[in-house]
Design a protein around this motif. Structure first.
Motif, PDB file in Angstrom:
ATOM      1  N   HIS A   1       1.292  -1.479  -0.597  1.00  0.00           N
ATOM      2  CA  HIS A   1      -0.218   0.699  -0.350  1.00  0.00           C
ATOM      3  C   HIS A   1       0.356   0.764  -0.002  1.00  0.00           C
ATOM      4  N   TYR A   2       1.773   1.313   0.024  1.00  0.00           N
ATOM      5  CA  TYR A   2       3.051   2.414   0.159  1.00  0.00           C
ATOM      6  C   TYR A   2       2.668   2.934  -1.332  1.00  0.00           C
ATOM      7  N   GLU A   3       2.559   3.985  -1.572  1.00  0.00           N
ATOM      8  CA  GLU A   3       2.413   4.840  -2.192  1.00  0.00           C
ATOM      9  C   GLU A   3       3.770   5.755  -3.042  1.00  0.00           C
ATOM     10  N   PRO A   4       4.214   6.346  -2.132  1.00  0.00           N
ATOM     11  CA  PRO A   4       5.347   6.644  -2.766  1.00  0.00           C
ATOM     12  C   PRO A   4       6.568   6.285  -3.728  1.00  0.00           C
ATOM     13  N   VAL A   5       6.048   4.706  -3.689  1.00  0.00           N
ATOM     14  CA  VAL A   5       7.688   4.040  -4.111  1.00  0.00           C
ATOM     15  C   VAL A   5       7.067   2.481  -4.194  1.00  0.00           C
ATOM     16  N   CYS A   6       7.236   1.919  -5.135  1.00  0.00           N
ATOM     17  CA  CYS A   6       6.774   0.242  -5.529  1.00  0.00           C
ATOM     18  C   CYS A   6       7.610  -0.640  -4.906  1.00  0.00           C
ATOM     19  N   ILE A   7       7.521  -1.225  -3.873  1.00  0.00           N
ATOM     20  CA  ILE A   7       8.874  -1.707  -3.256  1.00  0.00           C
ATOM     21  C   ILE A   7       8.112  -3.242  -3.290  1.00  0.00           C
ATOM     22  N   ASP A   8       8.852  -4.409  -3.663  1.00  0.00           N
ATOM     23  CA  ASP A   8       9.142  -6.020  -3.850  1.00  0.00           C
ATOM     24  C   ASP A   8       9.868  -6.220  -3.212  1.00  0.00           C
ATOM     25  N   LEU A   9       9.608  -6.982  -2.012  1.00  0.00           N
ATOM     26  CA  LEU A   9      10.043  -7.824  -1.088  1.00  0.00           C
ATOM     27  C   LEU A   9      10.742  -9.133  -1.383  1.00  0.00           C
ATOM     28  N   ALA A  10      11.251  -9.770  -1.191  1.00  0.00           N
ATOM     29  CA  ALA A  10      11.282 -11.295  -1.488  1.00  0.00           C
ATOM     30  C   ALA A  10      12.722 -11.900  -2.580  1.00  0.00           C
ATOM     31  N   PRO A  11      12.644 -12.591  -2.026  1.00  0.00           N
ATOM     32  CA  PRO A  11      13.705 -13.528  -3.074  1.00  0.00           C
ATOM     33  C   PRO A  11      13.240 -13.859  -4.109  1.00  0.00           C
ATOM     34  N   GLY A  12      15.031 -13.328  -5.039  1.00  0.00           N
ATOM     35  CA  GLY A  12      14.595 -13.308  -6.676  1.00  0.00           C
ATOM     36  C   GLY A  12      13.703 -12.369  -7.133  1.00  0.00           C
ATOM     37  N   VAL A  13      13.519 -10.651  -6.482  1.00  0.00           N
ATOM     38  CA  VAL A  13      13.306  -9.967  -6.917  1.00  0.00           C
ATOM     39  C   VAL A  13      13.520  -9.427  -7.899  1.00  0.00           C
ATOM     40  N   LEU A  14      14.795  -9.557  -8.392  1.00  0.00           N
ATOM     41  CA  LEU A  14      15.531  -8.706  -9.266  1.00  0.00           C
ATOM     42  C   LEU A  14      15.094  -9.170 -11.013  1.00  0.00           C
ATOM     43  N   THR A  15      13.679 -10.238 -10.756  1.00  0.00           N
ATOM     44  CA  THR A  15      12.862 -10.812 -12.535  1.00  0.00           C
ATOM     45  C   THR A  15      12.246  -9.624 -12.241  1.00  0.00           C
ATOM     46  N   ASP A  16      11.637  -8.584 -11.563  1.00  0.00           N
ATOM     47  CA  ASP A  16      10.570  -7.758 -11.896  1.00  0.00           C
ATOM     48  C   ASP A  16      11.368  -6.453 -12.171  1.00  0.00           C
ATOM     49  N   LEU A  17      12.710  -6.486 -12.175  1.00  0.00           N
ATOM     50  CA  LEU A  17      13.382  -5.451 -13.504  1.00  0.00           C
ATOM     51  C   LEU A  17      13.144  -5.602 -15.071  1.00  0.00           C
ATOM     52  N   SER A  18      13.201  -6.595 -14.497  1.00  0.00           N
ATOM     53  CA  SER A  18      13.562  -7.475 -15.910  1.00  0.00           C
ATOM     54  C   SER A  18      12.078  -7.240 -16.667  1.00  0.00           C
ATOM     55  N   ALA A  19      10.895  -7.365 -15.592  1.00  0.00           N
ATOM     56  CA  ALA A  19       9.804  -7.372 -16.808  1.00  0.00           C
ATOM     57  C   ALA A  19       9.397  -5.095 -16.670  1.00  0.00           C
ATOM     58  N   GLU A  20       9.763  -4.842 -15.886  1.00  0.00           N
ATOM     59  CA  GLU A  20       9.928  -3.782 -15.929  1.00  0.00           C
ATOM     60  C   GLU A  20      10.494  -2.661 -17.385  1.00  0.00           C
ATOM     61  N   PHE A  21      11.392  -3.466 -17.774  1.00  0.00           N
ATOM     62  CA  PHE A  21      11.502  -2.777 -18.511  1.00  0.00           C
ATOM     63  C   PHE A  21      11.154  -3.592 -19.956  1.00  0.00           C
ATOM     64  N   LEU A  22      10.719  -4.835 -19.860  1.00  0.00           N
ATOM     65  CA  LEU A  22      10.431  -5.074 -21.289  1.00  0.00           C
ATOM     66  C   LEU A  22       8.932  -4.234 -21.312  1.00  0.00           C
ATOM     67  N   LEU A  23       8.361  -3.613 -20.078  1.00  0.00           N
ATOM     68  CA  LEU A  23       7.033  -2.891 -20.827  1.00  0.00           C
ATOM     69  C   LEU A  23       7.711  -1.671 -21.079  1.00  0.00           C
ATOM     70  N   SER A  24       8.380  -1.301 -20.838  1.00  0.00           N
ATOM     71  CA  SER A  24       8.645   0.558 -21.027  1.00  0.00           C
ATOM     72  C   SER A  24       8.791   0.064 -23.002  1.00  0.00           C
ATOM     73  N   GLU A  25       8.231   1.651 -23.257  1.00  0.00           N
ATOM     74  CA  GLU A  25       8.002   1.248 -24.421  1.00  0.00           C
ATOM     75  C   GLU A  25       9.026   1.717 -25.794  1.00  0.00           C
ATOM     76  N   ASP A  26      10.398   2.219 -25.053  1.00  0.00           N
ATOM     77  CA  ASP A  26      11.342   2.035 -26.244  1.00  0.00           C
ATOM     78  C   ASP A  26      13.055   0.989 -25.482  1.00  0.00           C
ATOM     79  N   LYS A  27      13.601   0.738 -25.322  1.00  0.00           N
ATOM     80  CA  LYS A  27      14.648   0.175 -25.061  1.00  0.00           C
ATOM     81  C   LYS A  27      15.191   0.943 -24.825  1.00  0.00           C
TER      82      LYS A  27
END
Ligand SMILES: [Fe+2]
Length: 402
Positions: free
Chosen positions: A13-39
């Motif tokens: 529920h923390y609005e100022p920052v999107c926080i993810d705390l879990a093992p293997g969370v670096l995969t979220d970064l890939s998802a974030e970049f894949l979603l962006s319009e430009d590489k």
């Protein structure tokens, strides 16, 4: 907040920052970049050997190779980075026409990346960013891009704070940038990265987080906000009290490490709204000599006892009576501070600051003299200390207790 998993809900529920705390969370970064319009063109900012030891380097390299985005690496950012370290990152940003900054490391790495990304985007010299709200003041209404933070230690909470501490060697002081424009936009926290930390580093970072939560709790001048509540601070302190001993016994206890990570991030959320005061102010004078978390936590009990003269501080202190219990039938605020001091001393490895090998008596005068130059932190002390008599008061408190 009481249950062990309550932090998951808090972070969701923390609005100022999107926080993810879990093992293997670096995969979220890939998802974030894949979603962006430009590489994206990504600059990774990292520390030294700890990046490899933690396993973060392998995760980062695999991700870059797999998704084939353009990237640049600025490594070996040291603890307590200075203006030259920040300049090195800015040079790399200029050369790569960077669109995303990802900082992987301890609070120092995150702070240096935050400062560099802000200076690069605003065109301002880093020294012009020192102080409170300089970017927001100079660029009203403008929103700058913010970094993605991947903390590998559990201490500073820099992944959610509007702060960056940078050493100004010419002035011989650690200086602070405080601006909401440098709050990271994402915090990806993998508790596995902490497993390679030594017990002494684990203690120094956890005690830093402990001090953030307690200082914010005692900051009676700053009201509770939606997330920086007294109960969240007490909850985070309890997480540290329960889990630091477990990690000391078994450095591979990832569940306990996850809870230390949670407590550190909550500490960051606390001080983002309710800043630290005299213990942290005093700790700045020890840079380069004593790890930050050790200095700040060992300065906490002396200043806390000084604050207790304020009724509101004594009442807040009693919120920690169950976390730091004593054998006394009628528990007093002093008992709570004494029990907290004993916990700190046990994990800091010294009964008090003056017992550290690097301590010399001149340090007290230096802390007192440096403190006068930081009216922002003096103003957050729950028992008023005016710049006119700050040196005298601070040296009196420390000489009595150290
Ligand atoms: Fe700190």
């Amino acid at each position: 907040m009481n249950s062990d998993q309550d932090y998951i809900e808090l972070f969701e529920h923390y609005e100022p920052v999107c926080i993810d705390l879990a093992p293997g969370v670096l995969t979220d970064l890939s998802a974030e970049f894949l979603l962006s319009e430009d590489k994206p063109v990504v600059t990774f900012v990292t520390g030294g050997n700890s990046l490899t030891k933690s396993g973060a380097r392998a995760d980062m390299t695999n991700m870059v190779l797999h998704y084939e985005f353009e990237s640049r690496l600025v490594c070996d950012i040291p603890a307590e980075p200075d203006l030259d370290d920040v300049a090195r990152i800015i040079d790399a940003l200029k050369q790569s026409k960077c669109s995303e900054v990802v900082a992987i490391g301890g609070g120092s790495v995150l702070d240096a990346a935050k400062a560099a990304w802000a200076a690069y985007q605003t065109g301002l010299d880093v020294t012009e960013l020192f102080g409170s709200g300089r970017i927001s003041e100079k660029f009203p209404g403008k929103e700058f891009k913010r970094i993605i933070a991947i903390p590998t230690t559990a201490g500073t909470g820099s992944e959610v704070t509007p702060y960056a501490n940078i050493v100004d060697r010419a002035a011989g002081v650690k200086r602070l940038i405080a601006d909401r424009q440098i709050v990271p936009r994402m915090a990806l926290i993998d508790p596995y990265y902490g497993r390679s930390m030594s017990n002494s580093l684990t203690a120094a970072t956890a005690l830093d987080a402990l001090t953030h939560n307690i200082e914010a709790l005692l900051n009676t001048g700053s009201p509770e906000t939606k997330f920086a509540t007294n109960s969240n601070a007490v909850y985070a302190v309890r997480l540290i009290r329960d889990n630091l001993p477990l990690v000391f016994r078994d450095p591979n206890d990832v569940n306990a490490r996850e809870r230390l990570c949670a407590a550190a991030t909550i500490g960051g959320m606390m001080i983002a709204d309710r800043p630290t005061s005299l213990p942290h102010l005093g700790s700045f004078s020890f840079y380069g000599q004593v790890p930050h978390g050790i200095a700040a936590s060992m300065l906490l009990p002396p200043f806390w006892r000084y604050y207790l003269a304020e009724k509101a501080v004594a009442e807040r202190t009693m919120l920690l009576a169950d976390v730091f219990p004593s054998k006394a039938k009628q528990k007093t605020p002093e008992d709570v501070v004494n029990a907290a001091a004993a916990f700190i001393a046990k994990y800091a490895g010294a009964p008090k600051l003056s017992a550290l090998p690097c301590f010399d008596a001149a340090m007290v005068d230096r802390i007192a003299a440096d403190a006068v130059k930081n009216p922002m932190k003096l103003a957050s002390a729950p028992r008023p200390v005016s710049p006119d008599n700050a040196a005298e008061i601070i040296s009196g408190i420390l000489k009595k207790e150290l």
